[in-house]
Design a protein around this motif. Structure first.
Motif, PDB file in Angstrom:
ATOM      1  N   ASN A 254      -0.838  -0.407  12.848  1.00  0.00           N
ATOM      2  CA  ASN A 254      -1.855   0.114  11.936  1.00  0.00           C
ATOM      3  C   ASN A 254      -3.211   0.026  12.612  1.00  0.00           C
ATOM      4  N   VAL A 255      -3.977   1.097  12.541  1.00  0.00           N
ATOM      5  CA  VAL A 255      -5.327   1.124  13.094  1.00  0.00           C
ATOM      6  C   VAL A 255      -6.255   1.726  12.045  1.00  0.00           C
ATOM      7  N   ASP A 256      -7.290   0.965  11.652  1.00  0.00           N
ATOM      8  CA  ASP A 256      -8.292   1.441  10.705  1.00  0.00           C
ATOM      9  C   ASP A 256      -9.654   1.428  11.389  1.00  0.00           C
ATOM     10  N   LYS A 257     -10.417   2.496  11.218  1.00  0.00           N
ATOM     11  CA  LYS A 257     -11.742   2.611  11.820  1.00  0.00           C
ATOM     12  C   LYS A 257     -12.716   3.161  10.791  1.00  0.00           C
ATOM     13  N   THR A 258     -13.845   2.466  10.595  1.00  0.00           N
ATOM     14  CA  THR A 258     -14.880   2.955   9.700  1.00  0.00           C
ATOM     15  C   THR A 258     -16.085   3.429  10.509  1.00  0.00           C
ATOM     16  N   LEU A 259     -16.763   4.439   9.960  1.00  0.00           N
ATOM     17  CA  LEU A 259     -17.954   4.996  10.604  1.00  0.00           C
ATOM     18  C   LEU A 259     -19.039   5.182   9.557  1.00  0.00           C
ATOM     19  N   LYS A 260     -20.260   4.837   9.920  1.00  0.00           N
ATOM     20  CA  LYS A 260     -21.410   5.091   9.054  1.00  0.00           C
ATOM     21  C   LYS A 260     -22.039   6.405   9.504  1.00  0.00           C
ATOM     22  N   VAL A 261     -21.831   7.464   8.734  1.00  0.00           N
ATOM     23  CA  VAL A 261     -22.320   8.791   9.104  1.00  0.00           C
ATOM     24  C   VAL A 261     -23.809   8.905   8.831  1.00  0.00           C
ATOM     25  N   THR A 262     -24.231   8.528   7.620  1.00  0.00           N
ATOM     26  CA  THR A 262     -25.637   8.426   7.256  1.00  0.00           C
ATOM     27  C   THR A 262     -25.808   7.141   6.455  1.00  0.00           C
ATOM     28  N   LYS A 263     -27.007   6.877   5.990  1.00  0.00           N
ATOM     29  CA  LYS A 263     -27.223   5.655   5.224  1.00  0.00           C
ATOM     30  C   LYS A 263     -26.484   5.686   3.887  1.00  0.00           C
ATOM     31  N   ASP A 264     -26.134   6.891   3.413  1.00  0.00           N
ATOM     32  CA  ASP A 264     -25.444   7.018   2.128  1.00  0.00           C
ATOM     33  C   ASP A 264     -23.986   7.414   2.258  1.00  0.00           C
ATOM     34  N   LEU A 265     -23.532   7.756   3.462  1.00  0.00           N
ATOM     35  CA  LEU A 265     -22.199   8.320   3.652  1.00  0.00           C
ATOM     36  C   LEU A 265     -21.417   7.535   4.696  1.00  0.00           C
ATOM     37  N   ASN A 266     -20.235   7.062   4.303  1.00  0.00           N
ATOM     38  CA  ASN A 266     -19.340   6.339   5.205  1.00  0.00           C
ATOM     39  C   ASN A 266     -17.943   6.939   5.142  1.00  0.00           C
ATOM     40  N   THR A 267     -17.177   6.739   6.215  1.00  0.00           N
ATOM     41  CA  THR A 267     -15.809   7.262   6.241  1.00  0.00           C
ATOM     42  C   THR A 267     -14.870   6.251   6.866  1.00  0.00           C
ATOM     43  N   LEU A 268     -13.607   6.321   6.481  1.00  0.00           N
ATOM     44  CA  LEU A 268     -12.546   5.450   6.995  1.00  0.00           C
ATOM     45  C   LEU A 268     -11.423   6.329   7.515  1.00  0.00           C
ATOM     46  N   PHE A 269     -11.002   6.074   8.757  1.00  0.00           N
ATOM     47  CA  PHE A 269      -9.821   6.706   9.333  1.00  0.00           C
ATOM     48  C   PHE A 269      -8.738   5.639   9.463  1.00  0.00           C
ATOM     49  N   SER A 270      -7.528   5.949   8.989  1.00  0.00           N
ATOM     50  CA  SER A 270      -6.436   4.985   9.039  1.00  0.00           C
ATOM     51  C   SER A 270      -5.178   5.668   9.564  1.00  0.00           C
ATOM     52  N   PHE A 271      -4.548   5.032  10.547  1.00  0.00           N
ATOM     53  CA  PHE A 271      -3.296   5.538  11.126  1.00  0.00           C
ATOM     54  C   PHE A 271      -2.231   4.454  10.998  1.00  0.00           C
ATOM     55  N   HIS A 272      -1.039   4.866  10.588  1.00  0.00           N
ATOM     56  CA  HIS A 272       0.065   3.923  10.388  1.00  0.00           C
ATOM     57  C   HIS A 272       1.354   4.544  10.901  1.00  0.00           C
ATOM     58  N   ILE A 273       2.124   3.759  11.653  1.00  0.00           N
ATOM     59  CA  ILE A 273       3.465   4.179  12.052  1.00  0.00           C
ATOM     60  C   ILE A 273       4.417   3.017  11.867  1.00  0.00           C
ATOM     61  N   ASP A 274       5.547   3.297  11.262  1.00  0.00           N
ATOM     62  CA  ASP A 274       6.601   2.307  11.011  1.00  0.00           C
ATOM     63  C   ASP A 274       7.889   2.903  11.582  1.00  0.00           C
ATOM     64  N   ARG A 275       8.531   2.187  12.492  1.00  0.00           N
ATOM     65  CA  ARG A 275       9.693   2.750  13.177  1.00  0.00           C
ATOM     66  C   ARG A 275      10.812   1.712  13.247  1.00  0.00           C
ATOM     67  N   TYR A 276      12.003   2.154  12.865  1.00  0.00           N
ATOM     68  CA  TYR A 276      13.206   1.320  12.974  1.00  0.00           C
ATOM     69  C   TYR A 276      14.375   2.235  13.317  1.00  0.00           C
ATOM     70  N   LYS A 277      14.970   2.057  14.485  1.00  0.00           N
ATOM     71  CA  LYS A 277      16.046   2.929  14.955  1.00  0.00           C
ATOM     72  C   LYS A 277      17.275   2.134  15.393  1.00  0.00           C
ATOM     73  N   GLN A 278      17.397   0.911  14.921  1.00  0.00           N
ATOM     74  CA  GLN A 278      18.514   0.054  15.321  1.00  0.00           C
ATOM     75  C   GLN A 278      19.721   0.317  14.424  1.00  0.00           C
ATOM     76  N   LYS A 279      20.902   0.555  15.032  1.00  0.00           N
ATOM     77  CA  LYS A 279      22.140   0.677  14.274  1.00  0.00           C
ATOM     78  C   LYS A 279      22.776  -0.696  14.154  1.00  0.00           C
ATOM     79  N   MET A 280      22.924  -1.170  12.910  1.00  0.00           N
ATOM     80  CA  MET A 280      23.426  -2.516  12.710  1.00  0.00           C
ATOM     81  C   MET A 280      24.388  -2.533  11.516  1.00  0.00           C
ATOM     82  N   ASP A 281      25.538  -3.189  11.707  1.00  0.00           N
ATOM     83  CA  ASP A 281      26.551  -3.304  10.660  1.00  0.00           C
ATOM     84  C   ASP A 281      27.094  -4.727  10.689  1.00  0.00           C
ATOM     85  N   GLN A 282      26.387  -5.641  10.045  1.00  0.00           N
ATOM     86  CA  GLN A 282      26.764  -7.051  10.089  1.00  0.00           C
ATOM     87  C   GLN A 282      27.991  -7.366   9.263  1.00  0.00           C
TER      88      GLN A 282
END
Length: 740
Positions: A254-282
């Protein structure tokens, strides 16, 4: 019901009586070490030499009475900040800035300590889980955010896809209204796997309400309401990175980044990846223990606040998920119409846009006007065994709200809303169109008295036309402050919803049952009422609390799936008879040592229906549940640890023919009780922390839960006979890095 509606209408009318307005409003900000000013929630604003005060809300805003106040000096304070005293000379909205008192001594920083969980001061009891509470576990997504909470139960729907749901008051997740920043995002087709669509690192707070929520947000909250507040672009860290990996080879970034565009305007960018590719049969049943998964989530959030009362917050999110389950040897590169193997795959593409824009009008009477809007596009394409599963959804929600203080005691909200759902789904030979057009109007008044034992009353009423049917939804809440440490609350209200039987009963898809709808399905309607009392105390200079909740839900109509009449079919019909859910919950917390908090909770659930004089217990609901947790935080806040023990009582199991009972572990009419232990240890540095934990520490799991695993494409097959945990011990580690 008519008498109850008449009483509420009278109370609403009473609340609209206009008094001479005598209030002062404003916003409290914090100025941090980098001289950045941000709204400050939870600040105390009190008239000097009086007991008249209030706390600032999540946006730092407050409205305070001036009635009978002769010394017009405000004392503003918050733990970790320098207090301030302000002379009020007019009713112009105030702008108050508090400065941090943090100082560094031998690398130990003294700052404000944020509560992990709390109960709001509002008349409607609201449990607030903060990011501090969520960090007590790995909390990879919303479905994994309640491991230390007793109110919300997280349950598996089936043993192939990993689908989960959140249950409140013992009722299925469909009866809990799920909101994202007060917007109905996870609905319709999204309700099946929607909990995976909100990464835990994006969450700032979770608000949990038992029973009916506010009429402002719609009529759908029957057993409760869960509202997820995401990170604020104006308050979040400039950079946040979270990495996670577990012993099953599941990885997350997960990566989150905030930016102050102006004194009244802010933005947040968020990226998320979840990966599971294991074959398991216990357990050796030839099926994957966990589905293979890749989830990519991108969020962009913008927030604008001007100095003259204009406010706007807008978010856009894209989600892509590829979920694969079934037998270990199934080849996902080949056509799925292979009778020799069972496979399941669902590819989801989802776009969400939601926001709210409002304006606070400068005047002696606090007034605001706001518009909330939501648009969701959801497409899915896949299969379960030999049956195709395709669906498309477009949803639009609009809500216009006007708020004003009336007189000395009342604050009113009223407005209009419109909901439009266009949902098409094909599952095998079944085609369903779950379209809904629902305009509505609503009004809600909050009355607050004064004195040593003040009473607050919320009464609300909404009227909706759902596909041509006019439905009224009255609701009410009362809070009585018996003393400064004891609150007593009552709630009562109705709710209704339109069911989506496939999305809300996804366990049917991992079976060979034929779906039969025996009659036109009507709206589900219910009445919920409850009582709770909360008491704070201090013993040996250490804080604690006690709480008791009592709730009852009774349905006027409920969509009933019948699995027992014919094992090859499931019949859907409207409720014939009565359906009830009773809930009793007791909680206690206490700092047994200054750095060690102990929490204990017990919950009793009795969920059943009566048909032709026969009592039928709801399956898969534990009648008894207990939770105990210990949380330790070192004095220098460099270390913390959490241990949670959960005990689940017996669950009523659905009927299973004797010929198949041997295929389910410990199958009986009542399942066996079991317990689980989770723990996590975290080490903090200035901008970096590492955590190590284990879920299901003692490796208890239900070994077999699939009927007909040896021949899933023919004959009787069902992968939903689940009474216990499906995953064994999960050991994980991760890190969090931030730049303030």
């Amino acid at each position: 019901m008519k008498r109850f509606l008449a009483i509420l209408l009278c109370l609403v009318a009473f609340g609209f009586e206009v008094f001479a307005q005598q209030t002062i409003s404003g916003t409290v900000f914090e100025r941090n070490a980098s001289k950045k000013e941000l709204p400050l929630a939870g600040a105390s604003i009190v008239w000097i030499n009086s007991n008249v005060g209030i706390l600032s809300d999540t946006h730092g805003k407050f409205v305070l009475k001036t009635t009978n106040i002769t010394d017009r000096r405000l004392v503003v304070s918050c733990l970790g900040y320098q207090p301030d005293t302000i002379k009020v000379i007019s009713n112009t909205p105030l702008r108050i800035v508090l400065i941090e008192t943090g100082k560094q001594l031998n690398e130990v920083v003294i700052t404000q300590q944020r509560e992990a969980s709390m109960v709001s001061i509002q008349p409607r009891k609201t449990e607030i889980l903060t990011s501090k509470e969520l960090k007590k576990a790995a909390c990879c997504n919303l479905g994994e955010s309640f491991q230390t909470n007793t109110t919300v139960d997280v349950t598996y729907r089936d043993g192939v896809t990993g689908s989960k749901e959140l249950q409140v008051l013992g009722l299925a997740g469909a009866y809990t209204q799920l909101l994202t920043e007060n917007a109905p995002i996870i609905t319709g087709l999204g309700s099946t796997y929607g909990l995976y669509g909100i990464p835990g690192t994006q969450i700032d707070q979770i608000h949990v309400v038992k029973g009916p929520g506010s009429v402002i947000f719609g009529p759908e909250s029957i057993s409760g309401m869960i509202n997820v507040e995401l990170k604020d672009p104006m308050r979040a860290d400039k950079l946040f990175v979270n990495g996670y990996v577990d012993g099953f080879a599941r990885a997350e970034l997960n990566v989150d980044k905030t930016l102050k565009v102006t004194k009244d305007l802010n933005t947040l960018f968020s990226f998320h990846i979840d990966r599971y590719k294991q074959k398991m049969d216990q357990n050796g049943d030839s099926f994957l223990d966990n589905p293979m998964l890749q989830n990519i989530n991108v969020l962009n959030k913008w927030k604008y606040e001007s100095g003259n009362g204009l406010f706007s917050q807008n978010s856009i999110k894209y989600l892509h998920e590829d979920r694969q389950g079934g037998q270990v040897d199934f080849n996902f590169d080949q056509p799925h119409a292979d009778h020799s193997m069972y496979g399941q795959q669902l590819v989801t593409n989802r776009l969400e846009f939601y926001g709210r824009t409002g304006f606070v009008m400068p005047s002696d009477n606090y007034k605001s006007l706001g518009l909330q809007y939501t648009y969701v596009m959801h497409n899915m394409d896949g299969y379960y065994g030999l049956r195709e599963d395709d669906g498309q959804q477009q949803s639009l929600n609009l809500r216009l709200i006007y708020n004003q203080n009336l007189g000395k005691y009342n604050s009113v909200n009223f407005g209009a809303s419109y909901r439009l759902d266009k949902i098409k789904e094909q599952f095998g030979d079944l085609y369903l169109n779950n379209d809904l057009s629902m305009p509505g109007v609503f009004a809600e008044n909050t009355f607050t008295s004064k004195g040593k034992r003040p009473v607050s009353v919320i009464v609300g009423l909404r009227a909706d036309v759902a596909n041509g049917e006019l439905v009224f939804t009255p609701r009410g809440n009362v809070k009585w402050e018996f003393d400064k440490n004891t609150d007593v609350r009552f709630s009562v209200g109705t709710g209704f919803r339109s069911a989506n039987i496939l999305a809300e009963n996804s366990n049917i898809k991992v079976s060979n049952r034929e779906i039969v709808i025996t009659e036109p399905l009507e709206l589900e309607k219910a009445l919920n009422y409850g009582f709770n009392i909360n008491r704070k105390f201090e013993l040996n200079y250490r804080k604690g609390s006690l709480g008791l909740d009592l709730y009852r839900t009774q349905f006027a109509n409920k969509i009933i799936p019948d699995y027992d009449t014919d094992p090859t079919k499931v019949y859907f019909s409207n409720l014939s008879g009565h359906s009830f859910a009773n809930n009793v919950q007791v909680e206690a917390s206490y700092y047994i040592l200054k750095p060690v908090e102990l929490k204990l909770a017990y919950k009793y659930l009795d969920v059943f229906r009566e048909s032709d004089g026969v009592r039928i217990t709801e399956p898969y609901v534990p009648r008894h549940r207990a939770v105990a947790s210990l949380f330790y935080e070192s004095f220098n806040r460099k270390w913390n640890a959490n241990v949670t023990w959960q005990w689940f009582g017996s669950k009523k199991m659905p009927y299973l023919d004797e010929a198949y009972r041997g295929e389910i572990s410990n199958y009986k009419e009542l399942s066996r009780p079991y317990s689980m232990v989770n723990l996590q240890l975290t080490r903090h540095w200035k901008n970096f922390e590492v955590y190590l934990g284990a879920e299901n520490l003692f490796d208890f799991r239900q070994q077999n839960y699939i009927v007909g695993a040896s021949n899933p494409n023919e004959g009787f097959f069902d992968a939903s006979y689940i009474w216990g945990p499906l995953e064994g011990r999960r050991v994980y580690t991760g890190f969090r890095y931030k730049i303030n």
